[in-house]
Design a protein around this motif. Sequence first.
Motif, PDB file in Angstrom:
ATOM      1  N   LEU A   1      37.427  21.316   0.735  1.00  0.00           N
ATOM      2  CA  LEU A   1      36.650  21.274  -0.496  1.00  0.00           C
ATOM      3  C   LEU A   1      35.150  21.299  -0.222  1.00  0.00           C
ATOM      4  O   LEU A   1      34.405  22.061  -0.845  1.00  0.00           O
TER       5      LEU A   1
ATOM      6  N   ILE B   1      32.491  24.187  -1.334  1.00  0.00           N
ATOM      7  CA  ILE B   1      31.363  23.825  -2.200  1.00  0.00           C
ATOM      8  C   ILE B   1      30.049  24.301  -1.592  1.00  0.00           C
ATOM      9  O   ILE B   1      29.223  24.924  -2.265  1.00  0.00           O
TER      10      ILE B   1
ATOM     11  N   GLU C   1      29.837  28.084  -1.754  1.00  0.00           N
ATOM     12  CA  GLU C   1      29.559  28.569  -3.112  1.00  0.00           C
ATOM     13  C   GLU C   1      28.107  28.341  -3.519  1.00  0.00           C
ATOM     14  O   GLU C   1      27.577  29.069  -4.344  1.00  0.00           O
TER      15      GLU C   1
ATOM     16  N   SER D   1      25.471  18.604  -4.137  1.00  0.00           N
ATOM     17  CA  SER D   1      26.028  19.732  -3.388  1.00  0.00           C
ATOM     18  C   SER D   1      25.175  19.983  -2.148  1.00  0.00           C
ATOM     19  O   SER D   1      25.358  20.976  -1.450  1.00  0.00           O
TER      20      SER D   1
ATOM     21  N   ALA E   1      43.568  21.099  -3.036  1.00  0.00           N
ATOM     22  CA  ALA E   1      42.124  21.137  -3.279  1.00  0.00           C
ATOM     23  C   ALA E   1      41.700  22.521  -3.758  1.00  0.00           C
ATOM     24  O   ALA E   1      40.909  22.639  -4.704  1.00  0.00           O
ATOM     25  N   GLY E   2      42.226  23.559  -3.141  1.00  0.00           N
ATOM     26  CA  GLY E   2      41.883  24.919  -3.543  1.00  0.00           C
ATOM     27  C   GLY E   2      42.335  25.234  -4.952  1.00  0.00           C
ATOM     28  O   GLY E   2      41.594  25.826  -5.747  1.00  0.00           O
TER      29      GLY E   2
ATOM     30  N   LEU F   1      40.193  23.200  -7.385  1.00  0.00           N
ATOM     31  CA  LEU F   1      38.840  23.745  -7.434  1.00  0.00           C
ATOM     32  C   LEU F   1      38.798  25.014  -8.278  1.00  0.00           C
ATOM     33  O   LEU F   1      37.888  25.207  -9.092  1.00  0.00           O
ATOM     34  N   GLN F   2      39.790  25.864  -8.116  1.00  0.00           N
ATOM     35  CA  GLN F   2      39.819  27.106  -8.869  1.00  0.00           C
ATOM     36  C   GLN F   2      39.986  26.870 -10.370  1.00  0.00           C
ATOM     37  O   GLN F   2      39.349  27.525 -11.179  1.00  0.00           O
TER      38      GLN F   2
ATOM     39  N   GLY G   1      37.185  23.156 -11.318  1.00  0.00           N
ATOM     40  CA  GLY G   1      35.786  23.123 -10.907  1.00  0.00           C
ATOM     41  C   GLY G   1      35.520  22.033  -9.878  1.00  0.00           C
ATOM     42  O   GLY G   1      36.387  21.209  -9.563  1.00  0.00           O
ATOM     43  N   ARG G   2      34.286  22.032  -9.366  1.00  0.00           N
ATOM     44  CA  ARG G   2      33.905  21.154  -8.262  1.00  0.00           C
ATOM     45  C   ARG G   2      33.967  19.673  -8.629  1.00  0.00           C
ATOM     46  O   ARG G   2      34.618  18.877  -7.956  1.00  0.00           O
TER      47      ARG G   2
ATOM     48  N   THR H   1      37.481  18.208  -9.440  1.00  0.00           N
ATOM     49  CA  THR H   1      38.317  18.175  -8.233  1.00  0.00           C
ATOM     50  C   THR H   1      37.927  16.995  -7.343  1.00  0.00           C
ATOM     51  O   THR H   1      38.796  16.254  -6.867  1.00  0.00           O
ATOM     52  N   ILE H   2      36.639  16.815  -7.120  1.00  0.00           N
ATOM     53  CA  ILE H   2      36.198  15.683  -6.291  1.00  0.00           C
ATOM     54  C   ILE H   2      36.590  14.363  -6.949  1.00  0.00           C
ATOM     55  O   ILE H   2      37.059  13.428  -6.273  1.00  0.00           O
TER      56      ILE H   2
END
Length: 192
Positions: free
Chosen positions: A21, A25, A28, A86, A144-145, A148-149, A152-153, A156-157
């Motif tokens: 993750l 991040i 991206e 980030s 996680a993938g 995330l998809q 969003g970031r 997910t976190i």
Amino acid sequence: MRSTALLTVGSGFVINGLSLLLVVIVREEGGSATLIGIMLEIGAVGDVLGSLAAPYLRRRIHSLRLVIAVVAWVDAPLVALMAVTSNPLALGVLLGLMLAPWPFWNAVVGRRTMTQIPDRLMGRVQSAVAVLGWAPVPLAPLKAGILLQFTGRVPTILIFGILMLGVAVMATLNQAVKEASAAEIAPPARPT
């Protein structure tokens, strides 16, 4: 043993999921491969420092419950803090702080395993614990993938932070962990 193994699976899931993750991040956000490497290296330094501190802490703290619960309670807010930045360096520091107590966790749980399991069962127990412990390695990055998809970031976190919070709550409330006595994991007495 089952309780600590399952708690290790839960925390291992979070740690292994976060590894992918954080890389995604930073990528991206336009971070270079070098910056990603620096972030991961900062995290690794935390792990190494934790390894160096583990023997010192192991001689002074003997409560299985304290170790298991505190490590998870320390990591849960660190995971959540990853949602507010980030910046690769900040993420690396948070990762390093998160990884630092795990060598101590492993030393205490490993010592307890060695002292509680009869020699004739050690191979079977260690194999079962290894299978459980390594189970999150392929599954966590996949989760996680996917998260995330689709979410969003930040969500997910936060989901991974909630998972670590769940580990902390389970470690705190787990009856088997509560009943583990300090004497079971205390180091042997030195001859006088």
